[in-house]
Design a protein around this motif. Structure first.
Motif, short mmCIF file in Angstrom:
data_model
loop_
_atom_site.label_atom_id
_atom_site.label_comp_id
_atom_site.label_asym_id
_atom_site.label_seq_id
_atom_site.Cartn_x
_atom_site.Cartn_y
_atom_site.Cartn_z
N ALA A 53 45.78 40.36 41.17
CA ALA A 53 45.66 41.70 40.84
C ALA A 53 44.47 41.74 40.62
O ALA A 53 43.41 42.18 41.06
CB ALA A 53 46.83 42.12 40.27
N ALA A 54 43.86 40.77 39.38
CA ALA A 54 42.92 40.48 38.97
C ALA A 54 41.30 40.13 40.06
O ALA A 54 40.98 40.70 39.73
CB ALA A 54 43.00 39.57 37.61
N ALA A 55 42.27 38.58 40.93
CA ALA A 55 41.13 38.90 41.79
C ALA A 55 41.26 39.86 43.30
O ALA A 55 39.41 39.52 43.58
CB ALA A 55 41.95 37.16 42.45
N ALA A 56 41.80 40.85 43.42
CA ALA A 56 42.13 41.32 44.64
C ALA A 56 40.82 42.52 43.42
O ALA A 56 39.72 43.28 43.90
CB ALA A 56 43.03 42.24 44.48
N ALA A 57 41.53 42.90 41.82
CA ALA A 57 39.92 44.11 41.71
C ALA A 57 38.46 43.69 41.59
O ALA A 57 38.04 44.54 41.19
CB ALA A 57 41.10 44.47 40.37
#
Length: 209
Positions: free
Chosen positions: A173-177
């Motif tokens: 999720a952090a990488a996608a954000a």
């Protein structure tokens, strides 16, 4: 292979209905309209199910993860298109998994694994609900339900799998954000679809023994 070919067009048409705000399962929903999205959904579903089948190689728990994959692909596509995680679909993911895992527990005479999975789902769901109340509205009800449901599936492999799945979900999720902000698809405070990261983290954990 057959399941993927049948499920792919249904997933594509259901996603289209969600994007247009239409009821997901009204009328003859099992007769999908074949469009350009159907080919992509069918390819993704068929490939994923083939990988799940290879991973579990006839094990009795295989159908559990196949059901997770099919419902997970549907939820992923809907969340990516319109930032929704329909409770009915998440509920179907949980109910189907519970039924199939219960059958697996009976076949192997191992109720302890099922009870551990249910415990994991209850504890993670409660924790996620409390977190969502604190940070509302950044985390939605669908995300909370999905985290609890995926924890049930991961709990079938033990508490270490649950912990790893949650960590991987946060990392994805952090990488996608970060990527979406970098390419200016979203702003720093804009909501993003968390469902794909939650489901992807669980599948990654399931992919490795």
């Amino acid at each position: 292979m057959t399941v993927g070919l049948l499920a792919g067009p249904v997933i594509a048409s259901t996603t289209s209905r969600a994007a247009h705000g239409e009821p997901l399962f009204a009328g003859r929903w099992w007769l999908p309209k074949v469009g350009e999205g159907a080919a992509v959904s069918t390819a993704v579903t068929t490939t994923t199910l083939a990988l799940v089948d290879c991973r579990f190689d006839g094990a009795t728990v295989g159908p559990v993860w196949s059901w997770f994959a099919v419902t997970g692909i549907l939820l992923t596509q809907i969340d990516l298109v319109c930032h929704r995680l329909p409770r009915f679909v998440v509920g179907a993911m949980f109910a189907g998994g519970l039924l199939l895992a219960g059958n697996d527990a009976l076949l192997r005479d191992d109720p302890r694994t099922l009870l551990e999975a249910l415990s994991a789902a209850a504890i993670v769901f409660t924790s996620a609900l409390l977190f969502a109340l604190i940070v509302a509205p950044r985390v939605g009800a669908g995300d909370v339900l999905l985290v609890g449901t995926t924890s049930f599936y991961l709990g079938l492999n033990g508490w270490s799998a649950v912990a790893l799945g949650l960590v991987l979900s946060l990392v994805l999720a952090a990488a996608a954000a970060a990527l979406l902000v970098l390419v200016r698809r979203v702003g720093p405070g804009d909501p993003i679809a968390l469902g794909p990261a939650i489901i992807g983290g669980a599948l990654l954990v399931a992919a490795f023994p």
